[in-house]
Design an enzyme around this catalytic site. Structure first.
Site, mmCIF file in Angstrom:
data_model
loop_
_atom_site.group_PDB
_atom_site.id
_atom_site.type_symbol
_atom_site.label_atom_id
_atom_site.label_comp_id
_atom_site.label_asym_id
_atom_site.label_seq_id
_atom_site.Cartn_x
_atom_site.Cartn_y
_atom_site.Cartn_z
ATOM 1 C CB CYS A 112 -25.356 -29.333 14.138
ATOM 2 S SG CYS A 112 -23.288 -29.361 13.726
ATOM 3 N NE ARG A 126 -20.493 -25.256 23.704
ATOM 4 C CZ ARG A 126 -21.053 -24.498 23.107
ATOM 5 N NH1 ARG A 126 -20.843 -23.875 21.942
ATOM 6 N NH2 ARG A 126 -22.375 -24.249 23.508
HETATM 7 N N1 LIG Z 1 -19.417 -26.781 12.623
HETATM 8 C C1 LIG Z 1 -20.400 -26.542 13.250
HETATM 9 O O1 LIG Z 1 -21.482 -26.206 12.766
HETATM 10 C C2 LIG Z 1 -20.207 -26.431 14.843
HETATM 11 C C3 LIG Z 1 -19.410 -26.999 15.648
HETATM 12 N N2 LIG Z 1 -19.345 -27.063 17.020
HETATM 13 C C4 LIG Z 1 -18.223 -27.818 17.340
HETATM 14 O O2 LIG Z 1 -18.290 -27.621 19.040
HETATM 15 C C5 LIG Z 1 -17.046 -27.277 19.416
HETATM 16 C C6 LIG Z 1 -16.876 -25.905 20.061
HETATM 17 O O3 LIG Z 1 -16.894 -24.810 19.010
HETATM 18 P P1 LIG Z 1 -17.051 -23.392 19.600
HETATM 19 O O4 LIG Z 1 -18.015 -23.117 20.716
HETATM 20 O O5 LIG Z 1 -17.353 -22.572 18.293
HETATM 21 O O6 LIG Z 1 -15.698 -23.067 20.403
HETATM 22 P P2 LIG Z 1 -14.662 -21.776 20.078
HETATM 23 O O7 LIG Z 1 -13.542 -21.930 21.176
HETATM 24 O O8 LIG Z 1 -14.365 -21.410 18.545
HETATM 25 O O9 LIG Z 1 -15.318 -20.687 20.520
HETATM 26 C C7 LIG Z 1 -16.230 -20.590 21.702
HETATM 27 C C8 LIG Z 1 -16.228 -19.035 22.372
HETATM 28 O O10 LIG Z 1 -15.051 -18.718 22.866
HETATM 29 C C9 LIG Z 1 -14.665 -17.351 22.000
HETATM 30 N N3 LIG Z 1 -13.053 -17.401 22.183
HETATM 31 C C10 LIG Z 1 -12.550 -17.955 21.270
HETATM 32 N N4 LIG Z 1 -11.320 -17.816 21.513
HETATM 33 C C11 LIG Z 1 -11.110 -17.065 22.363
HETATM 34 C C12 LIG Z 1 -9.902 -16.706 22.995
HETATM 35 N N5 LIG Z 1 -8.771 -16.759 22.822
HETATM 36 N N6 LIG Z 1 -10.314 -15.717 24.185
HETATM 37 C C13 LIG Z 1 -11.364 -15.461 24.607
HETATM 38 N N7 LIG Z 1 -12.532 -15.946 23.912
HETATM 39 C C14 LIG Z 1 -12.443 -16.639 22.766
HETATM 40 C C15 LIG Z 1 -15.417 -17.536 20.616
HETATM 41 O O11 LIG Z 1 -15.461 -16.089 20.193
HETATM 42 C C16 LIG Z 1 -16.803 -18.105 21.238
HETATM 43 O O12 LIG Z 1 -17.521 -17.084 21.677
HETATM 44 C C17 LIG Z 1 -15.881 -27.379 18.250
HETATM 45 O O13 LIG Z 1 -15.546 -28.694 18.434
HETATM 46 C C18 LIG Z 1 -16.776 -27.520 17.175
HETATM 47 O O14 LIG Z 1 -16.362 -27.916 15.896
HETATM 48 C C19 LIG Z 1 -20.193 -26.535 17.631
HETATM 49 C C20 LIG Z 1 -21.399 -25.721 17.039
HETATM 50 C C21 LIG Z 1 -21.199 -25.942 15.690
HETATM 51 O O1 LIG Z 2 -23.751 -27.676 15.886
HETATM 52 C C1 LIG Z 2 -23.001 -28.391 16.421
HETATM 53 N N1 LIG Z 2 -22.944 -28.795 17.588
HETATM 54 C C2 LIG Z 2 -22.034 -29.720 18.345
HETATM 55 O O2 LIG Z 2 -21.957 -30.148 19.302
HETATM 56 C C3 LIG Z 2 -21.042 -30.248 17.198
HETATM 57 N N2 LIG Z 2 -20.221 -31.243 17.231
HETATM 58 C C4 LIG Z 2 -19.531 -31.275 16.148
HETATM 59 N N3 LIG Z 2 -20.007 -30.461 15.136
HETATM 60 C C5 LIG Z 2 -19.953 -30.314 13.897
HETATM 61 O O3 LIG Z 2 -20.468 -31.585 13.053
HETATM 62 C C6 LIG Z 2 -19.644 -32.195 12.203
HETATM 63 C C7 LIG Z 2 -19.957 -33.751 12.072
HETATM 64 O O4 LIG Z 2 -21.092 -33.730 11.312
HETATM 65 P P1 LIG Z 2 -21.737 -35.028 10.764
HETATM 66 O O5 LIG Z 2 -21.980 -36.034 11.915
HETATM 67 O O6 LIG Z 2 -22.883 -34.735 10.038
HETATM 68 O O7 LIG Z 2 -20.699 -36.011 9.973
HETATM 69 C C8 LIG Z 2 -18.267 -31.988 13.052
HETATM 70 O O8 LIG Z 2 -16.981 -31.982 11.818
HETATM 71 C C9 LIG Z 2 -18.304 -30.481 13.427
HETATM 72 O O9 LIG Z 2 -18.094 -29.466 12.519
HETATM 73 C C10 LIG Z 2 -21.287 -29.986 15.853
HETATM 74 N N4 LIG Z 2 -21.741 -29.000 15.346
#
Ligand SMILES: NC(=O)C1=CN([C@@H]2O[C@H](COP(=O)(O)OP(=O)(O)OC[C@H]3O[C@@H](n4cnc5c(N)ncnc54)[C@H](O)[C@@H]3O)[C@@H](O)[C@H]2O)C=CC1
Ligand SMILES: O=c1[nH]c(=O)c2[nH+]cn([C@@H]3O[C@H](COP(=O)(O)O)[C@@H](O)[C@H]3O)c2[nH]1
Ligand SMILES: [K+]
Length: 504
Positions: free
Chosen positions: A320, A419
């Site tokens: 992340c 995204r």
């Molecule tokens: N756990 C973590 O810290 C993180 C996880 N990720 C991973 O990256 C991947 C993508 O995550 P996100 O970018 O948060 O995806 P997301 O689909 O939740 O959000 C992407 C964007 O789309 C918008 N959006 C969502 N639904 C919508 C709809 N129906 N119509 C219009 N706009 C909408 C959201 O507000 C956001 O700006 C996931 O697999 C996630 O688990 C990414 C970053 C951090």
């Molecule tokens: O900031 C982020 N950018 C990404 O590209 C991304 N991909 C996954 N995830 C999140 O990280 C979790 C896995 O974490 P670990 O490798 O530490 O187990 C996963 O379960 C997600 O919650 C992301 N977070």
């Protein structure tokens, strides 16, 4: 004016457990790691979907394919098949897990009667399997004519161009059984006839499955395996907040047991709409988790929206870079502690227990124990599972060491379409994850068993025989940065200076 939290947010590495009294009953083999996966009226009913171990695998391309899902369910946990692929492909993966019958193998080494010993040896080299089915058309489901095993030919004696039909054990001499024979009966037949392989055939004599003697032994070892009522492995799948009206029905049709909305941030109208749509069309029959959140407010929002479990964690994952790129997130330990409190309050008020999952940032095995002690019902792991044989990524050799590839769902490599359409541009606006390697760690079963043995052993130190007991009894302390140094090996010259940071 903006709100300021009084305390800094902390992460797992800043905490330790203080042992409690351990009685003679506190031995690792007596510990149960059973845990609820979805919400239920605690005290009034059984949780409709429980796991035997508190581990789920991350919704990621580099982690949760069907192979890993089978391996993890076999150990008692649940994989969530990644959603950043077409609906058809995701549903196909779910279907493969659900149709996988432990112990029943669809033969991958088959030849037609026109094949020769040369073909046998070539096939054996390719698949690594020495038992070959000879079927009328050479397919895994063709009419069974015979079986070739290593003892049927002698290299340098049997001519290379000898037809398989001249040395195979023909169907008249084979012990076979009908396709619906139970595994238990299959194994009795194997034992009674002193054979290694039992082909199962349908009424027309077509080959359906093979049951192998050696598989039964491994099947018996998996006392924890997580099965549905049809004896298929339990599997989950990731969904998003856009195409749910198409994706959810396809996954349900494929037999998925539980869904989870996959997003970096779950405190949003998108998520409540998605859950609302599922409730409207399926009531409570389709289970769906939501997230991610990092505070009580976010938890309550999703619980009230109807989530079956809530996932915690923003920016703590190993791949992340969300905190760096967007400046949002919270130390994982603080987030878990606060959400666990909110979950307990919600339960007191409503009688509904909504399980919570700590997602991301587990580096050492003991971080799992800490997460559970802080109130998590289970943990989600990405990096951890990516290291195993069963993860869907390439194993590569770098500087003499085997590695597996591991990349974030928000990285360029994942090409996550979710995204790409922010504002209609066809380009990814910015990366939120990295592409990396992790040290290869062998088969999942061995890794998970070692990890959980450590977890159970620590639980015994705390006098706990179950996760709820650990949550009740655990005493946790924040450690100073100097005492963290004290906790590692120090003031000695290491003979073997292999860092154990990534090994857990
Ligand atoms: N756990 C973590 O810290 C993180 C996880 N990720 C991973 O990256 C991947 C993508 O995550 P996100 O970018 O948060 O995806 P997301 O689909 O939740 O959000 C992407 C964007 O789309 C918008 N959006 C969502 N639904 C919508 C709809 N129906 N119509 C219009 N706009 C909408 C959201 O507000 C956001 O700006 C996931 O697999 C996630 O688990 C990414 C970053 C951090
Ligand atoms: O900031 C982020 N950018 C990404 O590209 C991304 N991909 C996954 N995830 C999140 O990280 C979790 C896995 O974490 P670990 O490798 O530490 O187990 C996963 O379960 C997600 O919650 C992301 N977070
Ligand atoms: K929000």
């Amino acid at each position: 004016m903006a709100y300021f939290y009084k305390e800094p947010s902390r992460t797992f590495g800043e905490y330790l457990l203080i042992p409690g009294y351990s009685s003679a009953e506190n031995i690792p083999t007596a510990v149960s790691l059973k845990t609820p996966l979805v919400k239920y009226r605690k005290g009034e009913e059984e949780c409709p979907l429980q796991m035997n171990i508190p581990m789920i695998s991350a919704i990621m391309q580099a982690v949760s394919g069907d192979k890993l899902a089978i391996a993890l369910a076999r150990q008692g946990g649940v994989s969530f098949i990644y959603g950043s692929q077409s609906i058809e492909n995701e549903a196909a993966m779910v279907r493969r897990v659900k149709s996988f019958k432990a112990g029943y193998v669809v033969s991958d080494s088959n030849l037609a009667p026109t094949a020769t010993l040369h073909d046998v040896l070539e096939l054996k080299a390719r698949t690594g399997h020495s038992t070959i089915a000879v079927t009328a058309d050479g397919t895994p489901g063709g009419k069974l004519l015979g079986i070739v095993a290593s003892r049927d030919y002698r290299i340098n004696h049997t001519p290379d161009d000898a037809l398989v039909t001249t040395f195979m054990t023909p169907i008249e001499k084979l012990v076979t059984a009908p396709e619906n024979t139970s595994l238990h009966d299959c194994n009795n037949i194997i034992w009674d006839n002193k054979i290694n392989t039992l082909p199962l055939v349908d009424a027309e004599g077509n080959l359906k499955y093979m049951v192998f003697r050696k598989d039964y032994d491994s099947h018996k070892k998996n006392a924890n395996e997580l099965l549905d009522k049809n004896k298929s492995y339990v599997v989950g799948a990731g969904i998003n907040t856009r195409d749910y009206a198409e994706r959810v029905p396809a996954l349900v049709d494929a037999g998925v047991d539980v869904l989870c909305i996959d997003s970096s941030e779950g405190y949003s109208e998108w998520q409540s709409r998605t859950i609302g749509w599922i409730r409207e069309h399926y009531g409570d029959t389709v289970k769906v988790g939501a997230g991610n959140v990092v505070d009580a407010e976010g938890f309550r929002f999703l619980a009230e929206a109807g989530a079956d479990f809530v996932k915690i964690g923003i920016g703590g994952g190993s791949i992340c870079i969300t905190r760096e790129t967007k400046g949002i997130g919270r130390g994982q330990a603080t987030a878990v502690i606060e959400v666990a409190k909110a979950r307990d309050e919600y339960y007191k008020e409503t009688g509904i227990y909504v399980p919570i999952c700590s997602d991301g940032g587990i580096v050492h095995d003991y971080h799992i124990t800490l997460a559970l002690a802080m109130g998590a019902d289970f943990v989600m792991l990405g990096r951890y599972f990516a290291r195993f044989d069963e993860s869907p990524t390439n194993k590569v050799r770098i500087n003499g060491q085997y590695m597996k590839e591991y990349w974030g769902e928000g990285s360029n490599r994942a090409r996550n379409w979710q995204r790409y359409d922010l504002g209609g541009s066809s380009k990814l606006s910015f990366e939120e994850g990295v592409d990396s390697y992790v040290p290869y760690a062998g088969p999942l079963a061995d890794g998970v068993q070692t990890t959980l043995y450590k977890v159970k052993s620590t639980m015994c130190n705390c006098g706990a025989l179950s996760i709820p007991e650990l949550q009740q009894k655990a005493k946790l302390t924040v450690v100073s940065s100097t005492s963290i140094v004290e906790g590692g090996s120090h003031d000695v010259v290491l003979k073997n200076a292999t860092p154990n940071i990534i090994n857990g």
